[in-house]
Write a protein that holds these residues in place. Sequence first.
Motif, mmCIF file in Angstrom:
data_model
loop_
_atom_site.group_PDB
_atom_site.id
_atom_site.type_symbol
_atom_site.label_atom_id
_atom_site.label_comp_id
_atom_site.label_asym_id
_atom_site.label_seq_id
_atom_site.Cartn_x
_atom_site.Cartn_y
_atom_site.Cartn_z
ATOM 1 N N MET A 17 0.472 -1.720 -0.268
ATOM 2 C CA MET A 17 -0.258 0.044 0.640
ATOM 3 C C MET A 17 0.677 0.861 -0.157
ATOM 4 O O MET A 17 1.855 1.630 0.512
ATOM 5 C CB MET A 17 -0.652 0.043 1.579
ATOM 6 N N LEU A 18 0.326 2.288 -0.421
ATOM 7 C CA LEU A 18 1.475 3.652 -0.745
ATOM 8 C C LEU A 18 1.579 4.178 0.352
ATOM 9 O O LEU A 18 0.660 4.428 1.005
ATOM 10 C CB LEU A 18 0.897 4.594 -2.013
ATOM 11 N N SER A 19 2.352 5.003 1.277
ATOM 12 C CA SER A 19 2.250 5.848 1.831
ATOM 13 C C SER A 19 2.386 6.941 1.356
ATOM 14 O O SER A 19 2.665 8.360 0.752
ATOM 15 C CB SER A 19 3.864 5.475 2.486
ATOM 16 N N THR A 40 -17.777 8.963 15.414
ATOM 17 C CA THR A 40 -17.840 8.172 14.096
ATOM 18 C C THR A 40 -16.162 7.316 14.938
ATOM 19 O O THR A 40 -15.920 7.673 15.968
ATOM 20 C CB THR A 40 -16.466 8.766 13.110
ATOM 21 N N GLU A 41 -16.488 5.879 14.013
ATOM 22 C CA GLU A 41 -15.042 5.056 15.226
ATOM 23 C C GLU A 41 -14.850 4.785 13.277
ATOM 24 O O GLU A 41 -14.743 4.981 12.827
ATOM 25 C CB GLU A 41 -15.702 3.852 15.695
ATOM 26 N N LEU A 42 -12.765 4.486 14.071
ATOM 27 C CA LEU A 42 -12.283 4.594 12.410
ATOM 28 C C LEU A 42 -12.871 2.739 12.177
ATOM 29 O O LEU A 42 -12.801 2.023 12.575
ATOM 30 C CB LEU A 42 -10.786 4.905 12.851
ATOM 31 N N HIS A 43 -12.915 2.877 10.923
ATOM 32 C CA HIS A 43 -13.074 1.878 10.103
ATOM 33 C C HIS A 43 -11.972 1.586 9.152
ATOM 34 O O HIS A 43 -11.966 2.020 7.717
ATOM 35 C CB HIS A 43 -14.334 1.441 9.627
ATOM 36 N N ILE A 44 -11.420 0.733 8.880
ATOM 37 C CA ILE A 44 -10.235 -0.033 7.843
ATOM 38 C C ILE A 44 -11.010 -1.120 7.368
ATOM 39 O O ILE A 44 -11.181 -1.787 7.993
ATOM 40 C CB ILE A 44 -9.055 -0.561 8.108
ATOM 41 N N HIS A 45 -11.252 -0.744 5.844
ATOM 42 C CA HIS A 45 -11.120 -2.154 4.891
ATOM 43 C C HIS A 45 -11.219 -2.897 5.438
ATOM 44 O O HIS A 45 -10.084 -3.336 5.480
ATOM 45 C CB HIS A 45 -11.796 -1.384 3.893
ATOM 46 N N PRO A 46 -11.297 -4.570 4.812
ATOM 47 C CA PRO A 46 -10.853 -5.261 5.819
ATOM 48 C C PRO A 46 -10.147 -5.933 4.854
ATOM 49 O O PRO A 46 -9.227 -7.474 4.705
ATOM 50 C CB PRO A 46 -12.199 -6.758 5.877
ATOM 51 N N ASP A 47 -10.600 -6.042 2.782
ATOM 52 C CA ASP A 47 -9.252 -5.925 2.056
ATOM 53 C C ASP A 47 -8.454 -5.260 2.246
ATOM 54 O O ASP A 47 -6.699 -5.385 1.554
ATOM 55 C CB ASP A 47 -9.740 -5.830 0.736
ATOM 56 N N TRP A 48 -7.911 -4.579 3.541
ATOM 57 C CA TRP A 48 -6.830 -3.882 3.307
ATOM 58 C C TRP A 48 -6.003 -4.281 4.315
ATOM 59 O O TRP A 48 -5.846 -4.010 5.712
ATOM 60 C CB TRP A 48 -6.791 -2.169 3.799
ATOM 61 N N ASP A 49 -5.213 -4.225 4.028
ATOM 62 C CA ASP A 49 -3.854 -5.354 4.754
ATOM 63 C C ASP A 49 -2.573 -3.877 4.869
ATOM 64 O O ASP A 49 -1.193 -3.898 4.330
ATOM 65 C CB ASP A 49 -2.338 -6.338 4.128
#
Length: 301
Positions: free
Chosen positions: A1-3, A41-50
């Motif tokens: 993943m790009l920084s 709101t709560e931070l939610h990271i997409h499950p496909d994001w590693d």
Amino acid sequence: MLSFFKKNTNHKDTNETPVAVVEPVQDTDAGQEPAAEEAETELHIHPDWDIAIQERYVYQFHHAQLPKLKPNQISISKMDVAADDDSFMVNAFIRNTLSKSIRFEEVTLLLLDAEGTAFARKTFDLELMGDLPAGACQPWIFMFSEEDLTGNVFPADNDWKIAFELKKKAPSEHQLMLHESWKNSLNDVQKTRLYEMVSNLPPLTAGEINFMGIEARMADNSDLSVTLLIRNGSDKDIKVEQLPLCFKDGSGELTAKGAFQLTDFEVKANTSKPWTFIFPEALLLNKTPDLSAWKVYPPQS
């Protein structure tokens, strides 16, 4: 993943652009409870994001710096941008303070400069994003190319915003009507908020005309400034020459009343028109009204 993360993470960016928003308004119905002022709101990271744990911490930090939202809003705000040859990868947060999850399909996004003028536009397919849960804030990456730029260049500084593009309504649907003075004084973001607010209000019944409160504030000269949305649900234009109004503050007590003379004031059929009414200090029965909740209405004849 790009920084996308800058070394200086101590910078607090509050330059958010809530659009596609259901803005809370103070209804003229005395039985309606005022909406809560803020929604978390709560931070939610997409499950496909590693992503690495360090990147998650950075997302958490930037999420914590975002301005508070009100209930029933869908908001998009920038986090960072990375340039790669002729492309610009925008890292942004999408927040949902609705009481239910939502799913996006195709959305058109704008990049706006400091004046609120769009300098880039592109349509994205967000099917892969899936459902955005209620009360969630999810980061997503949007790739813009030089071909998407409507302006000359991407601004060199950090003074820009990301926003949803307003979808134009069919002529038969209820629409926002702005006086020429409002068109000239509002920027694109402010106009978008008004358009989205009108589009998300409950529909009017045939022939119904009502008033919705948008904003009440005390001016520097101690006058009471009240902005209303005059909604015309009839199939005929209406002209208003004189409009008597009463104002009650959060205590339920009558704060002010007066009759306003209007010149060439017209609300077209099936449109809503915002207008600001000023109660001079001399008309105020209470010089320090409680504006946490209020209502304004024409007096009973």
